[in-house]
Enzyme design. Structure first.
Site, PDB file in Angstrom:
ATOM      1  N   ARG A 262       0.833  -1.206   0.000  1.00 24.82           N
ATOM      2  CA  ARG A 262       0.000   0.000   0.000  1.00 24.82           C
ATOM      3  C   ARG A 262       0.870   1.260   0.000  1.00 24.82           C
ATOM      4  O   ARG A 262       1.858   1.342   0.739  1.00 24.82           O
ATOM      5  CB  ARG A 262      -0.912   0.028   1.231  1.00 24.82           C
ATOM      6  CG  ARG A 262      -1.811  -1.187   1.270  1.00 24.82           C
ATOM      7  CD  ARG A 262      -2.924  -1.104   2.253  1.00 24.82           C
ATOM      8  NE  ARG A 262      -3.652  -2.372   2.261  1.00 24.82           N
ATOM      9  CZ  ARG A 262      -4.849  -2.519   2.803  1.00 24.82           C
ATOM     10  NH1 ARG A 262      -5.444  -1.488   3.388  1.00 24.82           N
ATOM     11  NH2 ARG A 262      -5.455  -3.686   2.767  1.00 24.82           N
ATOM     12  N   GLU A 351      -6.786  -0.508  15.198  1.00 22.45           N
ATOM     13  CA  GLU A 351      -7.368  -1.441  14.232  1.00 22.45           C
ATOM     14  C   GLU A 351      -6.365  -2.502  13.807  1.00 22.45           C
ATOM     15  O   GLU A 351      -5.250  -2.208  13.408  1.00 22.45           O
ATOM     16  CB  GLU A 351      -7.845  -0.683  12.993  1.00 22.45           C
ATOM     17  CG  GLU A 351      -8.529  -1.597  11.962  1.00 22.45           C
ATOM     18  CD  GLU A 351      -8.427  -1.092  10.536  1.00 22.45           C
ATOM     19  OE1 GLU A 351      -8.604   0.129  10.338  1.00 22.45           O
ATOM     20  OE2 GLU A 351      -8.137  -1.914   9.647  1.00 22.45           O
ATOM     21  N   SER A 354     -10.545  -5.948   9.721  1.00 21.61           N
ATOM     22  CA  SER A 354     -11.678  -5.212   9.164  1.00 21.61           C
ATOM     23  C   SER A 354     -12.590  -6.186   8.430  1.00 21.61           C
ATOM     24  O   SER A 354     -12.129  -6.898   7.531  1.00 21.61           O
ATOM     25  CB  SER A 354     -11.132  -4.148   8.210  1.00 21.61           C
ATOM     26  OG  SER A 354     -12.161  -3.307   7.821  1.00 21.61           O
TER      27      SER A 354
HETATM   28  N1  SSA Z   1      -0.255   0.070   5.693  1.00 27.22           N
HETATM   29  C1  SSA Z   1      -0.473  -0.964   6.495  1.00 27.22           C
HETATM   30  N2  SSA Z   1       0.532  -1.407   7.300  1.00 27.22           N
HETATM   31  C2  SSA Z   1       0.345  -2.469   8.123  1.00 27.22           C
HETATM   32  N3  SSA Z   1      -0.825  -3.148   8.210  1.00 27.22           N
HETATM   33  C3  SSA Z   1      -1.839  -2.731   7.427  1.00 27.22           C
HETATM   34  C4  SSA Z   1      -1.736  -1.641   6.540  1.00 27.22           C
HETATM   35  N4  SSA Z   1      -2.933  -1.481   5.891  1.00 27.22           N
HETATM   36  C5  SSA Z   1      -3.742  -2.439   6.377  1.00 27.22           C
HETATM   37  N5  SSA Z   1      -3.096  -3.193   7.282  1.00 27.22           N
HETATM   38  C6  SSA Z   1      -3.645  -4.327   8.035  1.00 27.22           C
HETATM   39  O1  SSA Z   1      -4.565  -5.027   7.194  1.00 27.22           O
HETATM   40  C7  SSA Z   1      -5.832  -5.076   7.825  1.00 27.22           C
HETATM   41  C8  SSA Z   1      -6.916  -5.086   6.771  1.00 27.22           C
HETATM   42  O2  SSA Z   1      -6.787  -3.943   5.947  1.00 27.22           O
HETATM   43  S1  SSA Z   1      -8.111  -3.208   5.559  1.00 27.22           S
HETATM   44  O3  SSA Z   1      -7.800  -2.331   4.495  1.00 27.22           O
HETATM   45  O4  SSA Z   1      -8.667  -2.636   6.747  1.00 27.22           O
HETATM   46  N6  SSA Z   1      -9.130  -4.338   5.066  1.00 27.22           N
HETATM   47  C9  SSA Z   1      -8.853  -5.216   4.089  1.00 27.22           C
HETATM   48  O5  SSA Z   1      -7.803  -5.189   3.460  1.00 27.22           O
HETATM   49  C10 SSA Z   1      -9.898  -6.294   3.863  1.00 27.22           C
HETATM   50  N7  SSA Z   1      -9.549  -7.070   2.709  1.00 27.22           N
HETATM   51  C11 SSA Z   1      -9.972  -7.192   5.113  1.00 27.22           C
HETATM   52  O6  SSA Z   1      -8.704  -7.720   5.410  1.00 27.22           O
HETATM   53  C12 SSA Z   1      -5.856  -3.847   8.700  1.00 27.22           C
HETATM   54  O7  SSA Z   1      -6.819  -3.978   9.734  1.00 27.22           O
HETATM   55  C13 SSA Z   1      -4.427  -3.852   9.251  1.00 27.22           C
HETATM   56  O8  SSA Z   1      -4.290  -4.813  10.285  1.00 27.22           O
END
Ligand code: SSA
Length: 426
Positions: A262, A351, A354
């Site tokens: 990301r 968080e 999700s």
């Molecule tokens: N930039 C990041 N760095 C570390 N962990 C992350 C990051 N972005 C998301 N996550 C982890 O990934 C989880 C899910 O990301 S989310 O965008 O909320 N949701 C999804 O991607 C959905 N597909 C459910 O997993 C977050 O709750 C967090 O634990």
């Protein structure tokens, strides 16, 4: 994406959903564009009908050897053909424009979702576990990682720039143990384990909902139709694009592992210490494709939440569940729960999971359908939830289980995946 027929007959419902989701789409403009498309389609169809009439007249005139009539009719037919040739590109362009607008229309949030503008208005509704009370000077996750030689951020930054990290020693083993632990538990629940591509084509991101709006969060592979996924959800949605599944084989239940990437655009300066918010991480994803029935979706929504809670409880991490408000859930969701684990050093919940259900909003975008028991073909429903995402989960894990002697207890459930090891640093 919503059904255009639904938008036509419920414009106020869709406008309200856009308002609740801070979505600026202009529904009136979309419907005006839609009317233009429909009107032009009718014009082209009527002209085609006239052409058919003319060709019958031309055959009749030929039979009656009426050459003058036949030539007039042929000349008229040519004019109609030119008219259609001129109108078709305009019609296709309008259809493309209408489709691009449709991609921006949000889903309708469930009435059980709280109305709110951002995450400050998410509603906690469940708590589990007691925050630890340390009788010693406890450390935050980064200091614990440094103390036990579990991380190297300097060299990672040399290699990959900001928001990168190297996991070392038991942290590297812990991440693999957590991934294995989650995959194993979900597989035993009947979820099909997948290891999916982390590179996916544009249509997967459109289907899943990351494109067109969230393009700025996604890394692109230069000169190829390939992008790095931020979640295995994108790849799994793409896997089933354009398929018509058998109703009797639903629900399809997947537990998908992928490295996830990301850009984290717009989060400059936020969560810069340690490994909370980074560009690459490992995620084990729960994903369901089920029949198009609200009760069925709600059932699996609760199941996906429960699965994640079981994993976190096995890791002995205090957490709470929040009902995500309309302004924070994003365009595609009907309903969304976040699980937030207690982070001792911050004295607050953060968080880590999700959980969402989307009805047929993704399935319509990716054209994922199924044939029901009456043989009717319908768009499916899709749902997803995090099973485990690491290294973020290491933060509550290391902090919560730190001991007075500075070592870190490995929860029972994880030990089989760590060669039976019981502590880090002993
Ligand atoms: N930039 C990041 N760095 C570390 N962990 C992350 C990051 N972005 C998301 N996550 C982890 O990934 C989880 C899910 O990301 S989310 O965008 O909320 N949701 C999804 O991607 C959905 N597909 C459910 O997993 C977050 O709750 C967090 O634990």
């Amino acid at each position: 994406m919503l059904d255009l027929a639904f938008i036509r007959s419920n414009p106020e419902v869709v406008k309200e959903a856009a308002r609740l989701k801070n979505n600026s789409i202009d529904i009136d403009a979309l419907l005006a564009l839609d009317q233009q498309v429909v009107a032009l389609q009718h014009t082209v169809e009527d002209t085609r009908a006239k052409q058919n009439q003319l060709s019958k007249g031309i055959q009749q005139a030929a039979k009656e050897k009426n050459t003058e009539l036949r030539n007039n009719l042929i000349a008229e037919g040519k004019k109609l053909a030119e008219f259609i040739k001129a109108k078709e590109p305009e019609l296709n362009q309008l259809i493309e424009e209408r489709y691009n607008q449709l991609l921006l229309v949000p889903n309708i949030p469930d009435p059980s979702s709280p109305v709110g503008k951002d995450d400050s208005e998410n509603v906690p509704f469940k708590y589990w576990g007691e925050a630890p009370k340390f009788e010693f000077d406890s450390l935050d996750h980064y200091d614990l990682m440094l103390k036990h030689d579990l991380v190297d951020i300097e060299r990672a930054v040399k290699v990959a720039g900001s928001r990168s990290y190297v996991l070392r020693n038991d942290a590297a083993r812990l991440e693999l143990a957590l991934v294995n632990f989650a995959m194993d538990k979900m597989a035993r629940k009947g979820f099909t384990p997948l290891i999916v591509p982390s590179m996916a084509r544009d249509f997967c991101f459109v289907g899943n909902g990351q494109f067109p709006k969230g393009r700025d969060q996604v890394y692109e592979i230069k000169d190829q139709d390939l992008f790095l996924v931020g979640t295995a959800e994108v790849s799994i949605t793409g896997m089933y694009k354009d398929e018509i599944l058998k109703g009797e084989e639903l629900p399809l239940k997947f537990v998908g592992y992928s490295p996830s990437f990301r850009q984290e655009a717009g989060t400059y300066g936020k969560d810069t210490r340690g490994v909370f918010r980074i560009h690459q991480f490992s995620k084990v994803e729960q994903y369901i494709i089920c029949k198009a029935d609200h009760e069925e979706s709600v059932f699996w929504f609760e199941q996906l939440l429960q699965n994640a809670e079981e994993l976190i409880q096995a890791l002995e991490l205090p957490y709470r569940v929040v009902n995500v408000c309309t302004g924070d859930m994003g365009d595609g969701k009907v309903g969304m729960y976040d699980i937030e684990c207690w982070v001792p050093s911050e004295g607050r919940y953060r968080e880590t999971h999700s959980c969402s259900y989307l009805h047929d909003w993704q399935a319509r975008r990716a054209n994922i359908r199924y044939r029901d028991e009456e043989g009717k073909v319908k768009f499916a429903h899709t749902l997803n939830n995090t099973a485990i995402a690491s290294p973020r989960i290491l933060i509550p894990l290391l902090e919560t289980h730190q001991q007075a002697d500075g070592s870190i207890r490995i929860p029972e459930a994880l030990r089989p995946f760590m060669g039976g090891q019981e502590y880090i640093g002993r």
